[in-house]
Motif scaffolding. Sequence first.
Motif, mmCIF file in Angstrom:
data_model
loop_
_atom_site.group_PDB
_atom_site.id
_atom_site.type_symbol
_atom_site.label_atom_id
_atom_site.label_comp_id
_atom_site.label_asym_id
_atom_site.label_seq_id
_atom_site.Cartn_x
_atom_site.Cartn_y
_atom_site.Cartn_z
ATOM 1 N N THR A 174 0.805 -1.214 0.000
ATOM 2 C CA THR A 174 0.000 0.000 0.000
ATOM 3 C C THR A 174 0.846 1.275 0.000
ATOM 4 N N HIS A 212 0.364 4.123 -2.735
ATOM 5 C CA HIS A 212 0.127 5.524 -2.374
ATOM 6 C C HIS A 212 0.988 6.447 -3.233
ATOM 7 N N ILE A 253 -5.690 5.702 1.174
ATOM 8 C CA ILE A 253 -5.119 4.367 1.316
ATOM 9 C C ILE A 253 -4.736 4.202 2.781
#
Length: 306
Positions: A20, A24, A73
Amino acid sequence: MMEGAIKLDFLVVGAQKAGTTALHEMLGAHPDIALPKIKETHFFSHAERATLGRDWYLSQFNRSAATRLVGEIDPEYMYWPEAAIAIRAGSSVRKFVFILRHPVERAYSHFLMSQRRGYETSDFHTALSNEAGRLAGSDALFAHDNWSYASRSLYHPQIQRFRDAFPDGDFLFLRSDTLSSSGYDRICSFIGTNPHRTAGQASLRANIASAPRSKVLRDILYAPGGKSALRKAVMRLVPTRVKWWVFKKIDRLNERSIEGQPDARAATIPVSVLRAMADDLTLVQESTGLDLADWLADLRGRISAA
């Protein structure tokens, strides 16, 4: 949209240690998309962030004249039980992205992160064996943030919470090992934009093990046990609007990669944990349509060899 609800077009809700951070950077470079300046505001998962208020949350986003889509996120949203209901109550979002990683690799990467922060002194097998007791201890928030290695790798109940909270929701499920190939394009299509080639070329950083350059600075930032009087004193002097950006920036600068990366494949894991992961993955495969046969085969091989 309910009056006062925060307008969000999408959320990537996890999983933690599943790519993640790289995502991002990739979506943050897309001209159509506004993300928070710092990854993971925890606004819908942690009560102390929610108390900062709606205006604080909205102020976190990097918006421009070209912005068409607003999202966040934050893998804490997938894990914390109250988050899905809070998101439903406080926002307009109905599109959710779940990125899943091999559960052993995810758990081991989380373990290494806690080691680096000075929160973990046990070996991996012992930490997994003691996890349930730790999570039920007196400092549950700290334990769930830092010692929930196997719990966060049991994906099915976490996914089901969102399905229960959003029967009208739209869900995209991806394996973390597809992010550098088709995953980015699929996410762009899902949230309603075209892939942006410059953004999509951002490097997909592996979860590389690291160590602190300075343990003194590490303990100021984190402090074993989660308490740091010096950090609290310093953070009081930093404006709320930027303090988490400052914290994460200093933390990143204090990281150094270590030679001979630890390998989750060599880690010793309690059989009970392996069985729980295998049972969970079977449900995840059935409910999401993801092909997880190779992950399941690996888990079953580990169980047979134990």
